[in-house]
Design an enzyme around this catalytic site. Sequence first.
Site, PDB file in Angstrom:
ATOM      1  N   GLY A  45      -2.250  -0.143  -6.716  1.00  0.00           N
ATOM      2  CA  GLY A  45      -3.320   0.635  -7.635  1.00  0.00           C
ATOM      3  C   GLY A  45      -4.486   0.962  -6.772  1.00  0.00           C
ATOM      4  O   GLY A  45      -4.821   0.284  -6.030  1.00  0.00           O
ATOM      5  N   GLN A  50     -12.960   3.050  -4.398  1.00  0.00           N
ATOM      6  CA  GLN A  50     -12.304   2.340  -3.433  1.00  0.00           C
ATOM      7  C   GLN A  50     -12.557   2.632  -1.938  1.00  0.00           C
ATOM      8  O   GLN A  50     -12.424   2.002  -0.788  1.00  0.00           O
ATOM      9  CB  GLN A  50     -11.364   1.529  -3.765  1.00  0.00           C
ATOM     10  CG  GLN A  50     -11.403   0.486  -4.823  1.00  0.00           C
ATOM     11  CD  GLN A  50      -9.904  -0.001  -4.973  1.00  0.00           C
ATOM     12  OE1 GLN A  50      -9.046   0.577  -5.810  1.00  0.00           O
ATOM     13  NE2 GLN A  50      -9.605  -1.378  -4.648  1.00  0.00           N
ATOM     14  N   CYS A  95      -6.719  -7.456  -5.548  1.00  0.00           N
ATOM     15  CA  CYS A  95      -7.362  -6.005  -5.537  1.00  0.00           C
ATOM     16  C   CYS A  95      -7.591  -6.004  -4.019  1.00  0.00           C
ATOM     17  O   CYS A  95      -7.891  -6.657  -3.337  1.00  0.00           O
ATOM     18  CB  CYS A  95      -8.912  -6.140  -6.280  1.00  0.00           C
ATOM     19  SG  CYS A  95      -9.589  -4.593  -6.148  1.00  0.00           S
ATOM     20  N   LEU A  96      -7.220  -4.540  -3.566  1.00  0.00           N
ATOM     21  CA  LEU A  96      -7.480  -4.266  -2.243  1.00  0.00           C
ATOM     22  C   LEU A  96      -9.111  -4.359  -1.967  1.00  0.00           C
ATOM     23  O   LEU A  96      -9.384  -4.549  -0.650  1.00  0.00           O
ATOM     24  CB  LEU A  96      -6.990  -2.807  -2.138  1.00  0.00           C
ATOM     25  CG  LEU A  96      -5.663  -2.700  -1.979  1.00  0.00           C
ATOM     26  CD1 LEU A  96      -5.270  -1.154  -2.131  1.00  0.00           C
ATOM     27  CD2 LEU A  96      -4.853  -3.299  -0.952  1.00  0.00           C
ATOM     28  N   HIS A 137      -7.487  -2.441 -15.089  1.00  0.00           N
ATOM     29  CA  HIS A 137      -7.974  -3.136 -13.665  1.00  0.00           C
ATOM     30  C   HIS A 137      -8.689  -1.579 -13.015  1.00  0.00           C
ATOM     31  O   HIS A 137     -10.043  -1.715 -12.639  1.00  0.00           O
ATOM     32  CB  HIS A 137      -6.863  -3.732 -12.909  1.00  0.00           C
ATOM     33  CG  HIS A 137      -7.406  -4.028 -11.406  1.00  0.00           C
ATOM     34  ND1 HIS A 137      -7.768  -5.315 -11.089  1.00  0.00           N
ATOM     35  CD2 HIS A 137      -7.896  -3.206 -10.272  1.00  0.00           C
ATOM     36  CE1 HIS A 137      -8.118  -5.342  -9.639  1.00  0.00           C
ATOM     37  NE2 HIS A 137      -8.134  -4.070  -9.395  1.00  0.00           N
ATOM     38  N   GLU A 138      -7.878  -0.802 -12.666  1.00  0.00           N
ATOM     39  CA  GLU A 138      -8.268   0.717 -12.307  1.00  0.00           C
ATOM     40  C   GLU A 138      -9.511   1.272 -12.932  1.00  0.00           C
ATOM     41  O   GLU A 138     -10.301   1.738 -12.439  1.00  0.00           O
ATOM     42  CB  GLU A 138      -7.253   1.563 -11.979  1.00  0.00           C
ATOM     43  CG  GLU A 138      -6.124   0.913 -10.923  1.00  0.00           C
ATOM     44  CD  GLU A 138      -6.214   0.224  -9.916  1.00  0.00           C
ATOM     45  OE1 GLU A 138      -7.373   0.755  -9.188  1.00  0.00           O
ATOM     46  OE2 GLU A 138      -5.961  -0.925  -9.311  1.00  0.00           O
ATOM     47  N   HIS A 141     -12.817  -0.079 -12.303  1.00  0.00           N
ATOM     48  CA  HIS A 141     -13.377   0.270 -10.994  1.00  0.00           C
ATOM     49  C   HIS A 141     -14.252   1.603 -11.307  1.00  0.00           C
ATOM     50  O   HIS A 141     -15.531   1.834 -10.671  1.00  0.00           O
ATOM     51  CB  HIS A 141     -12.490   0.741 -10.010  1.00  0.00           C
ATOM     52  CG  HIS A 141     -11.729  -0.369  -9.310  1.00  0.00           C
ATOM     53  ND1 HIS A 141     -12.559  -1.219  -8.388  1.00  0.00           N
ATOM     54  CD2 HIS A 141     -10.665  -1.021  -8.844  1.00  0.00           C
ATOM     55  CE1 HIS A 141     -11.995  -2.189  -7.746  1.00  0.00           C
ATOM     56  NE2 HIS A 141     -10.644  -1.951  -8.277  1.00  0.00           N
TER      57      HIS A 141
HETATM   58  C1  QAP Z   1      -4.573  -3.465  -9.122  1.00  0.00           C
HETATM   59  O1  QAP Z   1      -4.262  -4.388  -7.194  1.00  0.00           O
HETATM   60  C2  QAP Z   1      -3.814  -4.650  -9.940  1.00  0.00           C
HETATM   61  O2  QAP Z   1      -5.606  -9.179  -1.763  1.00  0.00           O
HETATM   62  C3  QAP Z   1      -4.052  -3.137  -7.864  1.00  0.00           C
HETATM   63  O3  QAP Z   1      -4.308  -8.936   0.705  1.00  0.00           O
HETATM   64  C4  QAP Z   1      -3.722  -6.088  -9.617  1.00  0.00           C
HETATM   65  O4  QAP Z   1      -2.994  -3.326  -5.395  1.00  0.00           O
HETATM   66  C5  QAP Z   1      -3.082  -4.157 -11.126  1.00  0.00           C
HETATM   67  C6  QAP Z   1      -3.470  -6.102  -2.302  1.00  0.00           C
HETATM   68  C7  QAP Z   1      -2.859  -6.831 -10.560  1.00  0.00           C
HETATM   69  C8  QAP Z   1      -2.164  -5.003 -11.594  1.00  0.00           C
HETATM   70  C9  QAP Z   1      -2.173  -6.339 -11.498  1.00  0.00           C
HETATM   71  C10 QAP Z   1      -4.600  -7.282  -2.616  1.00  0.00           C
HETATM   72  C11 QAP Z   1      -3.046  -5.980  -1.226  1.00  0.00           C
HETATM   73  C12 QAP Z   1      -3.270  -5.096  -3.473  1.00  0.00           C
HETATM   74  C13 QAP Z   1      -4.787  -8.106  -1.682  1.00  0.00           C
HETATM   75  C14 QAP Z   1      -3.477  -4.311  -5.820  1.00  0.00           C
HETATM   76  C15 QAP Z   1      -4.179  -8.082  -0.149  1.00  0.00           C
HETATM   77  C16 QAP Z   1      -3.390  -6.891   0.023  1.00  0.00           C
HETATM   78  C17 QAP Z   1      -3.880  -5.230  -4.764  1.00  0.00           C
HETATM   79 CO    CO Z   2      -8.981  -3.310  -7.634  1.00  0.00          CO
END
Ligand code: QAP
Ligand code: CO
Length: 172
Positions: A45, A50, A95-96, A137-138, A141
Amino acid sequence: MIREIITYPNKKLKEPSKDIKKFDKELHLLLDDMYETMVAKNGIGLAAIQIAIPLNALLILLPDENDEQKKENLLEVINPKIINQKGSIIYQEGCLSVPDYYDDVKRAEWIEVEYYDRFGNKIVKEYDELLGVAFQHEMDHLKGHLFIERLSYLKRKKFDKEWKKKERAKKK
Ligand code: QAP
Ligand code: CO
C-alpha cells in the site's frame, strides 16, 4: 519513475492531503509513479503523501494466493471516504514510511467506502480483513496520521525506545 519515500519523523507526513480535482494525464503519471515506487520498495500500500505529494490518492496491491502482486489486482483510490464501518480487528501493521517496525493496531473490521478511479468514475464498495485494514491504514496517511499514533500506550513507548536505539546505531 521510482520516487523517494519520506519516512518518520518527516513533518510532511503530518500534512493533510487535498482532494484531486482533475482526472487528467498528470494524475495518471502520479499513479503510475506511485505503483512503480510501491512495487520497487516491496509495499502492499502507498499514499501520495509518502512520496511528498499532498493529494488524496492511494494504492493497494495485496499478493494473491501464489504470493504474487499482479497489476490486475491493483486498487487505485482517489478522494476516498468511509461511509460505514463496524466491528473491530487487530492486525500487525508496518509502513514504508516507518521502516522495519511492525506492531498490532486495532481498526474497524468492516468498512464501506466511496471513492473515484483514475478516470473519475465513482465507486462504492465494502472491504474487510486485510484489504479493509490496508484501506484504513492508507486513508490515515491522507489525514496526516501514521499507524504508530494508533498503538497502545505501552507499544508506543516500545516504538520510541526502539527507534531511538536505531538512530544511535546509525550515527556511529
Ligand atoms: C500498509 O504497508 C499496511 O518496514 C502497507 O522494511 C500495513 O506496504 C496495510 C514495508 C499492514 C495492511 C496491513 C514495510 C516494506 C511495507 C517495511 C506496507 C519494510 C519494507 C509496508
Ligand atoms: Co503507511
